[in-house]
Motif scaffolding. Structure first.
Motif, short mmCIF file in Angstrom:
data_model
loop_
_atom_site.label_atom_id
_atom_site.label_comp_id
_atom_site.label_asym_id
_atom_site.label_seq_id
_atom_site.Cartn_x
_atom_site.Cartn_y
_atom_site.Cartn_z
N LEU A 86 -2.41 -0.37 -2.40
CA LEU A 86 -2.90 0.16 -3.67
C LEU A 86 -3.85 -0.79 -4.41
O LEU A 86 -4.62 -0.35 -5.26
N ALA A 87 -3.76 -2.09 -4.11
CA ALA A 87 -4.51 -3.09 -4.89
C ALA A 87 -5.99 -3.06 -4.55
O ALA A 87 -6.38 -2.95 -3.40
N ASP A 88 -6.80 -3.16 -5.60
CA ASP A 88 -8.25 -3.18 -5.43
C ASP A 88 -8.77 -4.61 -5.25
O ASP A 88 -9.72 -4.84 -4.52
N ASP A 89 -8.17 -5.53 -5.94
CA ASP A 89 -8.73 -6.87 -6.05
C ASP A 89 -7.61 -7.89 -5.94
O ASP A 89 -6.91 -8.14 -6.90
N GLY A 90 -7.39 -8.44 -4.77
CA GLY A 90 -6.32 -9.40 -4.58
C GLY A 90 -5.27 -8.85 -3.64
O GLY A 90 -5.18 -7.64 -3.42
N ARG A 91 -4.47 -9.74 -3.09
CA ARG A 91 -3.43 -9.38 -2.13
C ARG A 91 -2.16 -10.14 -2.46
O ARG A 91 -2.21 -11.32 -2.79
N PHE A 92 -1.03 -9.45 -2.35
CA PHE A 92 0.25 -10.12 -2.51
C PHE A 92 0.64 -10.73 -1.17
O PHE A 92 0.34 -10.17 -0.12
#
Length: 160
Positions: A86-92
């Motif tokens: 779901l994330a647009d900018d960055g990664r967990f």
């Protein structure tokens, strides 16, 4: 690299940035982000540009304010995979061996970048972590499944 660090020090450093810890990159900027859903440590570094490009790379890493037990790591790993979709900018990332979860954002910084664009990158990173932090708490402390936590997050987004 020095240009980006100087912009960040002038903008964020006056209010938030601290000195690097022992063993850390002396060029690293550290501060404590304060979002609506909690606060957490952030470390920013700038990598040297590639010889064929003049762009610097800003690496922003947030450490979420929770430690995941061994029995919860599979569920949190599943949540990380769902949120990254779901994330647009960055990664967990994570949980790591110590049970910590991180969010990493790598951003190319063009030579003509202005300080306000750097601030915007940092603010977007903080907003990403803050928006998803309740999902981690729901899984780790609230007993929700990753699917339930993501569904709740999506419902909150629709009505926000």
């Amino acid at each position: 690299m020095q240009r980006v660090l100087e912009h960040l020090r002038k903008d964020l450093g006056k209010r938030h940035a601290g000195s690097p810890r022992r063993g850390e990159d002396p060029q690293a900027l550290r501060f404590h982000a304060m979002g609506r859903n909690g606060n957490w440590a952030v470390v920013m570094t700038v990598d040297e540009p590639c010889p064929e490009r003049a762009d610097d790379v800003l690496d922003i890493v947030s450490t979420l304010p929770l430690t995941v037990s061994r029995r919860q790591r599979a569920a949190v790993g599943e949540l990380v995979a769902c949120l990254n979709a779901l994330a647009d900018d960055g990664r967990f990332e994570g949980p790591d061996a110590s049970g910590r979860v991180h969010c990493r954002g790598l951003h190319r910084i063009p030579a003509d970048a202005v300080p306000s664009s750097l601030r915007l990158l940092v603010e977007r990173h903080i907003a990403l972590v803050d928006r998803h932090l309740p999902s981690f708490f729901a899984v780790v402390a609230g007993g929700q499944t990753p699917t339930e936590a993501v569904s709740q997050l999506e419902r909150m987004r629709r009505f926000a």
